[in-house]
Scaffold this active site. Sequence first.
Site, PDB file in Angstrom:
ATOM      1  N   HIS A 290      -9.515   1.223  -3.169  1.00  0.00           N
ATOM      2  CA  HIS A 290      -8.125   1.124  -2.688  1.00  0.00           C
ATOM      3  C   HIS A 290      -7.313   0.338  -3.729  1.00  0.00           C
ATOM      4  CE1 HIS A 290      -4.549   0.428  -0.510  1.00  0.00           C
ATOM      5  NE2 HIS A 290      -4.674  -0.528   0.604  1.00  0.00           N
TER       6      HIS A 290
ATOM      7  N   CYS B  21       0.632  -1.355  -0.008  1.00  0.00           N
ATOM      8  CA  CYS B  21      -0.042  -0.124   0.090  1.00  0.00           C
ATOM      9  C   CYS B  21       1.046   1.315  -0.050  1.00  0.00           C
ATOM     10  CB  CYS B  21      -0.903   0.194   1.158  1.00  0.00           C
ATOM     11  SG  CYS B  21      -1.937  -1.442   1.225  1.00  0.00           S
TER      12      CYS B  21
END
Length: 377
Positions: free
Chosen positions: A333, A86
């Site tokens: 995301h 991430c």
Amino acid sequence: MNPVYLVAALRTPVAPVNGAFKTLRVSDLAVPVIQALLAQTGLNPRQIDQVILGNALYGGGNPARLIALAAGLPELVPAMTIDTQCCSGLDSLRLGAQAIASGQADVVLAGGVESTSRRALRAHRPINKDDSPDFYERPAFTPWPDRDPDMADSAARLAHEHGINLDQQNAWAIDSHAKALAAQDRLTNECIPLAGLNVDAATRPLSERLANRTPKVAQWQTSAVNVAGTALQADAAALCLLVSERMLAKLPAGTRAMRWATDISGGGPADAPPWAIVPVVQRLFERNGLSAKHFHRIELMEAYAVQAIVNSHQLGLPLDKLNQGGGALARGHPIGASGAILAVRAYHEMAQAPKGSLALAAIAAAGGLASAVVLEA
């Protein structure tokens, strides 16, 4: 160290997995963004010194090189792909800033791209020739099987440890969608229209009733996280153009530049990734004499509502400065791109900020990592 400036920042809309971008490859996502950045700044492709892109799911190779060539950059321009999950998109920007600060580059294109819909099928090769491959959804993030929880399980554990119930998580998610809906005009200004989308596809009016009806995705003892409080898997690309002071002087008058003030990368407990932002951002504050009150805008990753609630509370982040255009709960995301999206959001949210104002972007990653950057208007 040489000053570094962020002079342009654009992205695609974010599309949920298997949605509007389901047929698009990483190059289809990133190339239009690169071309738009060059057109916006008037830079010639030959002036780019390096391309650095974050990506988590491509499955190997060096997609940054493929993308750079597909975008029409000269073959002499180097390109590098990094994977810190991430954090990848924000870490790519950090590496680009370091290259300019050290005098090794004047212009760097950096950011992240993720095609979750077209991600590679991953499998371990069988030990015996007659065995079947061992397919897996995610690799190990720590060497300890008993300290390598799935991200949703880790979020549910965080909810249990801090007493954050589903009502609180739903309220945060509802607010994230409401802010994103209210900011549609600002969001379209930073997005390159693609495949029929001109803004993030997942944003919607989210009611308390609808949030309550979404199923749980993980439970830890008496606490849980649900779909409403979980950022959707998604596809997107986001890139920024970083330049040296020497190159900034050559750009067209009116180019809006934000100074790259400082950045940090660090770690926390490997089995509690949603919490990693807290110790890392605290170190950034301590090293630079900063606190939450110094920031005009803050872009904090919302992989899970409970994560954002705990992170913002423990860091004392003012809610009226936080994710004012909505967060990842309202858009999705795309793992390798999410950190770069935070930087794009910060750049555009600061368009009307007084000179000298600061923006913070921060994100955590699997394995207990976190990265953060500070930009100055």
